[in-house]
Design a protein around this motif. Structure first.
Motif, short mmCIF file in Angstrom:
data_model
loop_
_atom_site.label_atom_id
_atom_site.label_comp_id
_atom_site.label_asym_id
_atom_site.label_seq_id
_atom_site.Cartn_x
_atom_site.Cartn_y
_atom_site.Cartn_z
N UNK A 162 34.04 36.01 37.48
CA UNK A 162 32.63 35.49 36.66
C UNK A 162 31.57 36.16 37.02
N UNK A 163 30.86 36.82 36.10
CA UNK A 163 29.53 37.56 36.27
C UNK A 163 30.03 38.93 36.53
N UNK A 164 31.30 39.51 36.70
CA UNK A 164 31.74 40.77 36.90
C UNK A 164 32.73 41.40 36.02
N UNK A 198 31.60 52.26 49.28
CA UNK A 198 32.80 51.60 49.99
C UNK A 198 33.25 50.59 48.94
N UNK A 199 34.66 50.51 48.71
CA UNK A 199 35.20 49.37 48.04
C UNK A 199 36.31 48.82 48.82
N UNK A 200 36.22 47.52 49.17
CA UNK A 200 37.27 46.90 50.03
C UNK A 200 37.93 45.88 49.28
N UNK A 201 39.09 45.57 49.70
CA UNK A 201 39.97 44.69 49.11
C UNK A 201 40.31 43.66 50.17
N UNK A 202 40.02 42.59 49.86
CA UNK A 202 40.28 41.35 50.92
C UNK A 202 41.03 40.19 50.17
N UNK A 203 42.11 39.65 50.46
CA UNK A 203 42.75 38.50 49.82
C UNK A 203 41.97 37.15 49.94
N UNK A 204 41.87 36.38 48.90
CA UNK A 204 41.14 35.15 48.97
C UNK A 204 41.77 34.13 50.12
N UNK A 246 34.26 39.00 45.90
CA UNK A 246 35.44 38.37 45.74
C UNK A 246 35.37 36.87 45.65
N UNK A 247 36.32 36.26 44.89
CA UNK A 247 36.64 34.84 44.90
C UNK A 247 38.18 34.53 44.49
N UNK A 248 38.37 33.44 44.13
CA UNK A 248 39.72 32.88 43.79
C UNK A 248 39.68 33.30 42.14
N UNK A 249 38.79 33.57 41.57
CA UNK A 249 38.66 34.10 40.19
C UNK A 249 38.66 35.68 39.92
N UNK A 250 38.89 36.40 40.88
CA UNK A 250 38.60 37.76 40.58
C UNK A 250 40.02 38.50 40.48
N UNK A 251 40.02 39.09 39.51
CA UNK A 251 41.31 39.98 38.90
C UNK A 251 40.96 41.66 39.13
N UNK A 275 48.41 48.79 36.39
CA UNK A 275 49.19 47.76 37.16
C UNK A 275 48.19 46.87 37.60
N UNK A 276 48.78 45.73 37.77
CA UNK A 276 47.91 44.47 38.52
C UNK A 276 47.91 44.61 40.08
N UNK A 277 46.83 44.51 40.59
CA UNK A 277 46.81 44.53 41.97
C UNK A 277 46.19 43.25 42.68
N UNK A 278 45.36 42.63 42.01
CA UNK A 278 44.96 41.28 42.47
C UNK A 278 44.98 40.65 41.29
N UNK A 279 45.25 39.24 41.47
CA UNK A 279 45.36 38.01 40.46
C UNK A 279 44.85 36.90 41.20
N UNK A 280 43.69 36.24 40.49
CA UNK A 280 43.14 35.04 41.15
C UNK A 280 42.70 35.19 42.70
N UNK A 281 42.47 36.28 42.66
CA UNK A 281 41.94 36.76 44.22
C UNK A 281 42.90 37.11 45.23
N UNK A 282 43.93 37.18 44.83
CA UNK A 282 45.05 37.46 45.99
C UNK A 282 46.12 38.78 45.31
#
Length: 410
Positions: free
Chosen positions: A216-218, A317-323, A385-390, A401-408
């Motif tokens: 959303x918005x991204x 920086x770009x950081x990945x954190x699971x929802x 990030x959020x539960x809606x981020x892919x 390749x898919x890395x995150x779906x629905x925030x995880x």
């Protein structure tokens, strides 16, 4: 204080010394902390000496004094910085002194203070401490940011609760998110860091040229150089000693190519920047630079942040954190970047981190810039990030390749 609280507090102090700083026998420790935290500083000091510290130094400060200065000082006064202090911190770094920064914020402290004056003071400090910041960004010495509650901070997190109850509840959540409410905390953290290192290894093996963020918005694309790497928040200092600079931490991260960021990104949590909250903001990037931005609250503070220096409007920086993580699962907005960034994927404006570059510590500034390395006096994380981020990863041959779906993690 009940026995459970005292035990958790002791485990928290031990975690800071043994895992965060990994303090070595014969090493000195500098603790930078607000005056309100003196009791906890005493406990950390005891644990440091138990670990074999040569000496524990303290640098206490008071945010209320900072507010008075901002309101009463002349502009020349706001532009003055004690050079002896900057030189002292560099001398400590050269002597391998470990640094603990205990953060006990009041997120609304400077809400009614002129943002132009706040920006002036922040820029003065950042410029004076720039050389020391290189020791931090490069992981040259052991350093750590950890947090303890204040009444003011607790009230912004739990405004519906009475003051004493809000304060206790914030402590409970700090213990929970740092795993210090459990037995064998140190062993739990060793396992946790190992799992984060596995995720970083998988990303490095993926050899992704770009990441595409959609939510959303991204709709954002970030490019990465082949000589940069993904790592967890476990650094190794110049003496070969591992340490964890943030407690808590749930992230793996890398650095973007300075001119390789395009699209729009929207924040998902407020950013507490130097005593002012910036809420519901968005940034638009073109060839790495922020070319447009908006904010529902804290617009002037965001504007001043972006204008700190040339690199402040580029990413570092770009950081990945699971929802699905301990901090996120509390469903609490902490109004504190240390916690909120570890509940959410995030990116940072400003200075890139040399720890994310192969042999980065030995490279010259010119060599780093050839890799698209961003230089700045600041480094400010904000949450996207959020539960809606892919998130998709794009390889050099165009494979997606898919890395995150629905925030995880996929």
């Amino acid at each position: 204080m009940n026995q459970t609280f005292e035990k958790n507090l002791e485990r928290y102090a031990e975690l800071i010394v043994e895992v965060g700083l990994n303090l070595q026998k014969g090493q000195e420790l500098m603790i930078s902390a607000p005056i309100t935290s003196y009791q906890f500083v005493r406990l950390v000091t005891e644990k440091a000496y138990e670990a074999g510290a040569l000496n524990v130094l303290t640098d206490f400060y008071d945010d209320e004094l900072k507010k008075i200065r901002l309101e009463r000082s002349t502009e020349d006064g706001l532009k003055a910085f004690p050079t002896w202090k900057a030189k002292g911190y560099i001398e400590m770094a050269e002597n391998n002194v470990a640094l603990l920064n205990l953060a006990a914020p009041n997120p609304s402290l400077l809400r009614d203070t002129d943002p132009t004056r706040v920006a002036m003071l922040n820029k003065t400090s950042a410029k004076a401490m720039k050389d020391f910041s290189a020791y931090i960004g490069g992981g040259k010495i052991s350093w750590l940011i950890a947090a303890i509650p204040t009444n003011e901070w607790a009230k912004t997190v739990f405004p519906e609760l009475p003051q004493e109850e809000a304060f206790s509840k914030l402590w409970e959540n700090i213990f929970y998110t740092t795993r210090t409410d459990q037995e064998k905390t140190v062993e739990l953290w060793e396992s946790h860091i190992s799992n984060l290192n596995i995720k970083a290894k998988q990303l490095n093996e993926g050899n992704y040229k770009k990441l595409h963020y959609k939510g959303p918005g991204t709709d954002l694309t970030i490019e990465f150089h082949p000589k940069t790497k993904w790592i967890s928040a476990q650094f190794t200092n110049d003496k070969g000693i591992p340490f964890v600079p943030n407690l808590p931490t749930e992230e793996v991260f890398s650095i973007p190519v300075k001119y390789g960021v395009n699209g729009k990104v929207s924040s998902t949590k407020p950013l507490n920047y130097s005593g002012t909250l910036i809420k519901n903001f968005s940034l638009t990037f073109k060839e790495g630079k922020v070319i447009d931005f908006s904010a529902e609250e804290g617009y002037e503070t965001l504007k001043n942040l972006l204008e700190t220096d040339e690199g402040a409007s580029y990413l570092g920086e770009a950081a990945l954190v699971p929802h699905d993580s301990p901090i996120s699962n509390t469903n609490i907005i902490f109004n504190n970047t240390l916690f909120d960034e570890n509940a959410s994927c995030h990116i940072a404006l400003g200075r890139a981190l040399t720890v994310c570059v192969e042999d980065g510590k030995s490279m010259t500034s010119e060599q780093l810039q050839d890799l698209g390395f961003n230089e700045s006096m600041i480094h400010v994380d904000f949450m996207i990030g959020s539960g809606e981020l892919d998130i998709d990863g794009e390889k050099s041959d165009g494979t997606i390749e898919a890395i995150f779906r629905a925030g995880d993690w996929v």
